[in-house]
Design a protein around this motif. Structure first.
Motif, PDB file in Angstrom:
ATOM      1  N   VAL A 236     -16.549 -36.466  -5.029  1.00 45.77           N
ATOM      2  CA  VAL A 236     -17.426 -35.427  -5.583  1.00 45.77           C
ATOM      3  C   VAL A 236     -17.143 -35.229  -7.068  1.00 45.77           C
ATOM      4  O   VAL A 236     -18.063 -35.142  -7.890  1.00 45.77           O
ATOM      5  CB  VAL A 236     -17.250 -34.105  -4.812  1.00 45.77           C
ATOM      6  N   CYS A 237     -15.863 -35.156  -7.440  1.00 46.21           N
ATOM      7  CA  CYS A 237     -15.501 -34.963  -8.850  1.00 46.21           C
ATOM      8  C   CYS A 237     -16.004 -36.119  -9.703  1.00 46.21           C
ATOM      9  O   CYS A 237     -16.505 -35.913 -10.824  1.00 46.21           O
ATOM     10  CB  CYS A 237     -13.989 -34.824  -8.990  1.00 46.21           C
ATOM     11  N   ALA A 238     -15.889 -37.346  -9.195  1.00 44.54           N
ATOM     12  CA  ALA A 238     -16.378 -38.505  -9.939  1.00 44.54           C
ATOM     13  C   ALA A 238     -17.885 -38.413 -10.136  1.00 44.54           C
ATOM     14  O   ALA A 238     -18.400 -38.712 -11.227  1.00 44.54           O
ATOM     15  CB  ALA A 238     -16.015 -39.794  -9.201  1.00 44.54           C
ATOM     16  N   GLY A 239     -18.595 -37.999  -9.099  1.00 41.15           N
ATOM     17  CA  GLY A 239     -20.039 -37.866  -9.208  1.00 41.15           C
ATOM     18  C   GLY A 239     -20.452 -36.830 -10.238  1.00 41.15           C
ATOM     19  O   GLY A 239     -21.389 -37.039 -11.018  1.00 41.15           O
ATOM     20  N   ILE A 240     -19.761 -35.701 -10.246  1.00 40.02           N
ATOM     21  CA  ILE A 240     -20.084 -34.639 -11.207  1.00 40.02           C
ATOM     22  C   ILE A 240     -19.782 -35.101 -12.632  1.00 40.02           C
ATOM     23  O   ILE A 240     -20.596 -34.920 -13.550  1.00 40.02           O
ATOM     24  CB  ILE A 240     -19.283 -33.366 -10.883  1.00 40.02           C
ATOM     25  N   MET A 241     -18.607 -35.711 -12.840  1.00 37.62           N
ATOM     26  CA  MET A 241     -18.232 -36.152 -14.186  1.00 37.62           C
ATOM     27  C   MET A 241     -19.163 -37.237 -14.700  1.00 37.62           C
ATOM     28  O   MET A 241     -19.435 -37.311 -15.904  1.00 37.62           O
ATOM     29  CB  MET A 241     -16.779 -36.640 -14.190  1.00 37.62           C
ATOM     30  N   SER A 242     -19.669 -38.097 -13.809  1.00 36.21           N
ATOM     31  CA  SER A 242     -20.564 -39.178 -14.224  1.00 36.21           C
ATOM     32  C   SER A 242     -21.849 -38.648 -14.835  1.00 36.21           C
ATOM     33  O   SER A 242     -22.488 -39.343 -15.641  1.00 36.21           O
ATOM     34  CB  SER A 242     -20.902 -40.067 -13.017  1.00 36.21           C
ATOM     35  N   ALA A 243     -22.230 -37.436 -14.472  1.00 30.18           N
ATOM     36  CA  ALA A 243     -23.470 -36.856 -14.971  1.00 30.18           C
ATOM     37  C   ALA A 243     -23.269 -36.042 -16.243  1.00 30.18           C
ATOM     38  O   ALA A 243     -24.239 -35.529 -16.814  1.00 30.18           O
ATOM     39  CB  ALA A 243     -24.101 -35.978 -13.894  1.00 30.18           C
ATOM     40  N   LEU A 244     -22.027 -35.913 -16.705  1.00 32.21           N
ATOM     41  CA  LEU A 244     -21.748 -35.101 -17.899  1.00 32.21           C
ATOM     42  C   LEU A 244     -21.772 -35.966 -19.153  1.00 32.21           C
ATOM     43  O   LEU A 244     -21.306 -37.109 -19.132  1.00 32.21           O
ATOM     44  CB  LEU A 244     -20.384 -34.422 -17.761  1.00 32.21           C
ATOM     45  N   PRO A 245     -22.283 -35.424 -20.251  1.00 32.72           N
ATOM     46  CA  PRO A 245     -22.320 -36.197 -21.498  1.00 32.72           C
ATOM     47  C   PRO A 245     -20.919 -36.384 -22.081  1.00 32.72           C
ATOM     48  O   PRO A 245     -20.050 -35.537 -21.922  1.00 32.72           O
ATOM     49  CB  PRO A 245     -23.180 -35.324 -22.419  1.00 32.72           C
ATOM     50  N   GLY A 246     -20.720 -37.520 -22.720  1.00 35.40           N
ATOM     51  CA  GLY A 246     -19.459 -37.762 -23.400  1.00 35.40           C
ATOM     52  C   GLY A 246     -18.342 -38.243 -22.512  1.00 35.40           C
ATOM     53  O   GLY A 246     -17.196 -38.348 -22.964  1.00 35.40           O
ATOM     54  N   ILE A 247     -18.624 -38.533 -21.244  1.00 33.48           N
ATOM     55  CA  ILE A 247     -17.584 -38.993 -20.320  1.00 33.48           C
ATOM     56  C   ILE A 247     -18.069 -40.239 -19.577  1.00 33.48           C
ATOM     57  O   ILE A 247     -19.163 -40.251 -19.020  1.00 33.48           O
ATOM     58  CB  ILE A 247     -17.207 -37.907 -19.300  1.00 33.48           C
ATOM     59  N   THR A 248     -17.257 -41.282 -19.599  1.00 30.95           N
ATOM     60  CA  THR A 248     -17.523 -42.482 -18.815  1.00 30.95           C
ATOM     61  C   THR A 248     -16.487 -42.534 -17.695  1.00 30.95           C
ATOM     62  O   THR A 248     -15.290 -42.398 -17.950  1.00 30.95           O
ATOM     63  CB  THR A 248     -17.414 -43.747 -19.676  1.00 30.95           C
ATOM     64  N   VAL A 249     -16.947 -42.712 -16.473  1.00 26.30           N
ATOM     65  CA  VAL A 249     -16.047 -42.695 -15.313  1.00 26.30           C
ATOM     66  C   VAL A 249     -15.904 -44.098 -14.737  1.00 26.30           C
ATOM     67  O   VAL A 249     -16.896 -44.781 -14.471  1.00 26.30           O
ATOM     68  CB  VAL A 249     -16.585 -41.741 -14.224  1.00 26.30           C
ATOM     69  N   ARG A 250     -14.648 -44.498 -14.570  1.00 29.05           N
ATOM     70  CA  ARG A 250     -14.351 -45.707 -13.802  1.00 29.05           C
ATOM     71  C   ARG A 250     -13.612 -45.237 -12.553  1.00 29.05           C
ATOM     72  O   ARG A 250     -12.600 -44.544 -12.643  1.00 29.05           O
ATOM     73  CB  ARG A 250     -13.495 -46.687 -14.599  1.00 29.05           C
ATOM     74  N   LEU A 251     -14.127 -45.609 -11.407  1.00 27.09           N
ATOM     75  CA  LEU A 251     -13.585 -45.144 -10.130  1.00 27.09           C
ATOM     76  C   LEU A 251     -13.107 -46.334  -9.308  1.00 27.09           C
ATOM     77  O   LEU A 251     -13.838 -47.310  -9.126  1.00 27.09           O
ATOM     78  CB  LEU A 251     -14.663 -44.378  -9.348  1.00 27.09           C
ATOM     79  N   ALA A 252     -11.877 -46.231  -8.825  1.00 22.87           N
ATOM     80  CA  ALA A 252     -11.335 -47.272  -7.945  1.00 22.87           C
ATOM     81  C   ALA A 252     -10.570 -46.616  -6.810  1.00 22.87           C
ATOM     82  O   ALA A 252      -9.885 -45.616  -7.012  1.00 22.87           O
ATOM     83  CB  ALA A 252     -10.424 -48.216  -8.718  1.00 22.87           C
ATOM     84  N   VAL A 253     -10.730 -47.161  -5.599  1.00 22.47           N
ATOM     85  CA  VAL A 253      -9.944 -46.709  -4.450  1.00 22.47           C
ATOM     86  C   VAL A 253      -8.963 -47.823  -4.113  1.00 22.47           C
ATOM     87  O   VAL A 253      -9.234 -49.002  -4.345  1.00 22.47           O
ATOM     88  CB  VAL A 253     -10.850 -46.383  -3.242  1.00 22.47           C
ATOM     89  N   PHE A 254      -7.826 -47.430  -3.557  1.00 25.37           N
ATOM     90  CA  PHE A 254      -6.814 -48.448  -3.295  1.00 25.37           C
ATOM     91  C   PHE A 254      -6.001 -48.124  -2.055  1.00 25.37           C
ATOM     92  O   PHE A 254      -5.843 -46.968  -1.662  1.00 25.37           O
ATOM     93  CB  PHE A 254      -5.876 -48.594  -4.503  1.00 25.37           C
ATOM     94  N   ASP A 255      -5.528 -49.176  -1.406  1.00 26.89           N
ATOM     95  CA  ASP A 255      -4.455 -49.109  -0.403  1.00 26.89           C
ATOM     96  C   ASP A 255      -3.450 -50.161  -0.840  1.00 26.89           C
ATOM     97  O   ASP A 255      -2.710 -49.943  -1.776  1.00 26.89           O
ATOM     98  CB  ASP A 255      -4.979 -49.286   1.028  1.00 26.89           C
ATOM     99  N   THR A 256      -3.464 -51.340  -0.184  1.00 26.82           N
ATOM    100  CA  THR A 256      -2.667 -52.439  -0.728  1.00 26.82           C
ATOM    101  C   THR A 256      -3.530 -53.334  -1.607  1.00 26.82           C
ATOM    102  O   THR A 256      -3.037 -54.293  -2.194  1.00 26.82           O
ATOM    103  CB  THR A 256      -2.043 -53.271   0.406  1.00 26.82           C
ATOM    104  N   ASN A 257      -4.820 -53.028  -1.680  1.00 22.17           N
ATOM    105  CA  ASN A 257      -5.758 -53.694  -2.577  1.00 22.17           C
ATOM    106  C   ASN A 257      -6.494 -52.630  -3.381  1.00 22.17           C
ATOM    107  O   ASN A 257      -6.523 -51.461  -2.997  1.00 22.17           O
ATOM    108  CB  ASN A 257      -6.762 -54.550  -1.792  1.00 22.17           C
ATOM    109  N   VAL A 258      -7.100 -53.048  -4.465  1.00 26.25           N
ATOM    110  CA  VAL A 258      -7.858 -52.141  -5.327  1.00 26.25           C
ATOM    111  C   VAL A 258      -9.323 -52.534  -5.273  1.00 26.25           C
ATOM    112  O   VAL A 258      -9.664 -53.708  -5.466  1.00 26.25           O
ATOM    113  CB  VAL A 258      -7.350 -52.194  -6.776  1.00 26.25           C
ATOM    114  N   VAL A 259     -10.183 -51.564  -5.005  1.00 22.63           N
ATOM    115  CA  VAL A 259     -11.628 -51.815  -4.945  1.00 22.63           C
ATOM    116  C   VAL A 259     -12.310 -50.962  -6.008  1.00 22.63           C
ATOM    117  O   VAL A 259     -12.206 -49.736  -5.988  1.00 22.63           O
ATOM    118  CB  VAL A 259     -12.207 -51.478  -3.555  1.00 22.63           C
ATOM    119  N   ASP A 260     -13.002 -51.615  -6.942  1.00 20.10           N
ATOM    120  CA  ASP A 260     -13.697 -50.912  -8.015  1.00 20.10           C
ATOM    121  C   ASP A 260     -15.043 -50.406  -7.499  1.00 20.10           C
ATOM    122  O   ASP A 260     -15.901 -51.196  -7.097  1.00 20.10           O
ATOM    123  CB  ASP A 260     -13.906 -51.858  -9.199  1.00 20.10           C
TER     124      ASP A 260
END
Length: 377
Positions: A236-260
């Motif tokens: 939810v926080c990533a979604g909100i920040m993605s819509a705000l001006p002046g902020i670029t969001v890179r989101l990745a989830v991880f366990d033993t691997n990283v998924v962008d």
């Protein structure tokens, strides 16, 4: 509590296995039937046969759980139990007893009471649900996300809208914009020397200057099995920040691997339905991934959301954190919270991360918005 009330409650707890002497309370037939529909599944899983009630006279008919439909049960339970109890029963239905009829039936899915607890339970069992439940799952998750976004968006919009401009007054009255100095000056004439108190009637707030330089926020979210609630709020926080001006969001989830999942960061529902809870934890690998994403260290914030239970190399994790900190990247570690909003994390690893240059805290999403706003100021 009277003996009669105690006996009534024991009757509801024991259900069909109650002795005949424990008489059913007046008006409790519906409550008992609703409880049996759900919690008799516990006995079935343990190999019990659901025949007549012990001590009952005559043949006695079986109260097979299939006698009620999921939608009927939801309607009855909602009217029979307090909301908090009903919501707990919903969670038990999907997490403990795999009552997929609730999601496979569109009407039943719509009748579910959306809550953070229900969404968390659904995320934890999503991999065990069949295809018939997919549409219902999305519907419930979407309603929960919508509710959280509506509550959190104002805090993020205010906290991340730009630095404070103390030269301009604002009529937008929010705590983050409170101007203590000018409030004190504006109310000095209302000082009461007898009581030693200042009567404040004119509260001042400052404006915020629009951010002209872009910040990049790299959000790394631990998706091990205990992180369902944190994953929900992070999406939810990533979604909100993605819509705000002046902020670029890179989101990745991880366990033993990283998924962008940066391409989905604007859509929290898609993120939640893509993430796979469970597995191990390699935070060091996630931090190395973050290092590779940094192009402008002085304008980058890396946010690690985790319980800090490192399954990989702690030495490599700390080395990565030190390299990022020395390059000028701002590092925030957000510790996992349990269902009661209590911190649940490895304090030893958190302490070592802090010593290596990462600021670590256990905060609610609202406070995280303020914290991030202070970092970007």
């Amino acid at each position: 509590m009277t003996d009669q009330e105690a006996a009534r409650r024991w009757r509801l707890v024991l259900g069909r296995y109650a002795a005949q002497e424990l008489q059913q309370g007046q008006g409790d037939a519906g409550i008992e039937r609703a409880l049996q529909y759900l919690y008799d599944r516990e006995y079935v899983e343990r190999g019990h046969r659901l025949g007549k009630q012990p001590g009952a006279r005559g043949g006695g008919g079986s109260l097979d759980p299939s006698a009620l439909k999921a939608l009927d049960w939801l309607g009855q339970a909602r009217t029979l139990f307090p909301r908090e109890t009903f919501e707990r029963m919903q969670v038990d239905a999907v997490s403990r007893y795999r009552l997929t009829e609730l999601l496979a039936d569109p009407d039943a899915a719509e009748a579910l009471e959306p809550s953070r607890e229900l969404a968390t339970a659904l995320l934890q069992v999503r991999g065990r649900l069949d295809e018939r439940a997919a549409a219902g799952l999305r519907s419930v998750i979407a309603r929960v996300v919508e509710d959280i976004v509506r509550r959190l968006r104002p805090q993020f919009a205010t906290a991340l809208s730009g630095r404070k401009d103390r030269s301009r007054r604002s009529m937008h009255k929010v705590s983050q914009n409170f101007d203590g100095k000018r409030t004190l000056q504006a109310n000095l004439s209302r000082y009461d020397p007898e009581s030693g108190r200042l009567i404040v009637q004119d509260v001042r707030f400052v404006s915020r200057a629009r951010r002209t330089l872009t910040w990049e926020v790299v959000l790394l979210v631990d998706q091990s099995g205990s992180m369902a609630a944190s994953l929900l709020y992070s999406a939810v926080c990533a979604g909100i920040m993605s819509a705000l001006p002046g902020i670029t969001v890179r989101l990745a989830v991880f366990d033993t691997n990283v998924v962008d999942l940066s391409h989905l960061a604007h859509d929290p529902v898609a993120v939640l339905l893509t993430a796979q809870l469970g597995g191990g934890t390699d935070i060091a690998k996630a931090m190395r991934y973050a290092e590779q994403q940094v192009t402008n260290p002085s304008r980058t914030v890396v946010v690690l959301v985790s319980d800090f239970e490192e399954g990989g190399s702690v030495a490599q994790l700390l080395a990565s954190v030190r390299r990022l900190a020395e390059s000028g990247v701002r590092l925030l570690g957000l510790a996992a919270l349990d269902e009661s909003a209590e911190p649940v994390y490895d304090q030893g690893t958190a302490r070592r991360l802090a010593e290596s240059g990462m600021h670590v805290a256990a905060l609610t999403p609202e406070r995280f918005a303020e914290w991030l706003g202070e970092v970007l100021a």
